[in-house]
Motif scaffolding. Sequence first.
Motif, mmCIF file in Angstrom:
data_model
loop_
_atom_site.group_PDB
_atom_site.id
_atom_site.type_symbol
_atom_site.label_atom_id
_atom_site.label_comp_id
_atom_site.label_asym_id
_atom_site.label_seq_id
_atom_site.Cartn_x
_atom_site.Cartn_y
_atom_site.Cartn_z
ATOM 1 N N ASP A 179 0.808 -1.192 -0.052
ATOM 2 C CA ASP A 179 0.146 0.027 -0.070
ATOM 3 C C ASP A 179 0.850 1.157 0.003
ATOM 4 O O ASP A 179 2.047 1.242 0.407
ATOM 5 C CB ASP A 179 -1.190 -0.220 1.143
ATOM 6 C CG ASP A 179 -2.215 0.791 1.189
ATOM 7 O OD1 ASP A 179 -2.547 1.507 0.083
ATOM 8 O OD2 ASP A 179 -2.901 0.700 2.203
ATOM 9 N N ASP A 180 0.190 2.252 -0.457
ATOM 10 C CA ASP A 180 0.922 3.679 -0.594
ATOM 11 C C ASP A 180 2.330 3.651 -1.011
ATOM 12 O O ASP A 180 3.363 4.303 -0.456
ATOM 13 C CB ASP A 180 1.052 4.169 1.024
ATOM 14 C CG ASP A 180 -0.211 4.261 1.755
ATOM 15 O OD1 ASP A 180 -1.451 4.329 0.946
ATOM 16 O OD2 ASP A 180 -0.213 4.317 2.958
ATOM 17 N N GLU A 236 -4.062 4.661 -6.804
ATOM 18 C CA GLU A 236 -4.910 5.125 -5.854
ATOM 19 C C GLU A 236 -5.521 6.604 -5.896
ATOM 20 O O GLU A 236 -4.632 7.373 -6.710
ATOM 21 C CB GLU A 236 -4.364 5.331 -4.509
ATOM 22 C CG GLU A 236 -3.830 4.029 -3.919
ATOM 23 C CD GLU A 236 -3.511 3.935 -2.309
ATOM 24 O OE1 GLU A 236 -4.020 3.432 -1.609
ATOM 25 O OE2 GLU A 236 -2.621 4.665 -2.095
HETATM 26 CA CA CA Z 1 -3.315 3.573 0.266
#
Ligand code: CA
Length: 279
Positions: A179-180, A236
Amino acid sequence: AKALGKNRMVRYVPGMAEAAQCEADLLQDLAAATRSGQLEVHYQPTIDLADGRTTGYEALVRWRHPGRGLVPPAEFIPQAEASGLVVEIGRWVLERAVSQAAAWTAETGRPIGIAVNLSPRQLSDDDVVTVVARVLADTGLPAGQLTLEVTEGVLLRDVDEAVGRLAALRALGVRIAIDDFGTGYSSMAYLRRLPADVLKIDRSFVQDLGSDGRSTTLVASMIELARSLGLEVVAEGVETPQQHAVLGDLACSHAQGYLFGRPLPAPAHDPVGDMPSGA
Ligand code: CA
Ligand code: C2E
Ligand code: CA
Ligand code: CA
């Protein structure tokens, strides 16, 4: 518009002087909230950019506070992480989200995916692999439809333990997402160490797509990197048609963002309705 109003979130930020007391109050309230049904899971769709269809949803927790309205996770997950309460909260979110995905799968006849955020503290909980296996067995959701999202934070604890746990989760058939991606101090080290299936490009890079040449080049490189490593890629925070178009040009496979759908309670989504007519 009505649903949006009801789900608008408020901030739970004390003044400096009240911060310590407020923090203690918050944790006590949160422990009670976890047990009394004040937590909710909202779902945000992930889109296959090739055909525009929803392939699954990310589960995002909210706290329906009796006095303060809908409290966003940024206002309580960090405290829950520090205190360890996140293990209990995360388990509840996992159970809710996986059974919702199983229900949607049964309803649509399509394999609806579900992505659940797994915090560093949760990953270092000795029971995590057993818990995930049990939730899958209880709900009947095929393991391949569950993705667990982790951030670089999992490497800041015990690296070998984190890598071992992720490998054990993957051995169940569950997918692991980073993630990220791009926001940490050592994204490359992280990519090298963590067993993963999906790379999620952080919103901060996606935001400037099309308007800033440097961000566009970086996103193009991340997509290429993911492709070379055999990882699926999710962009995202897509908010504008321009960002969407650039991602299309870069042959990005999946995306998430307000442009396609905000996080909403399960009944607000219609996975059956996402089927294009004629399919
Ligand atoms: Ca994220
Ligand atoms: P995240 O995992 O990176 O989740 C994406 C966040 O971006 C979500 O915020 C989502 O609502 C927001 N978002 C999605 N699309 C857009 C967009 O187009 N524009 C903008 N501006 N924002 C967008 P949210 O729900 O407030 O969650 C914040 C963070 O809280 C999450 O970031 C995640 O780190 C954490 N979190 C949420 N639910 C859970 C949970 O169940 N467990 C754990 N451990 N952490 C959670
Ligand atoms: Ca996430
Ligand atoms: Ca984030």
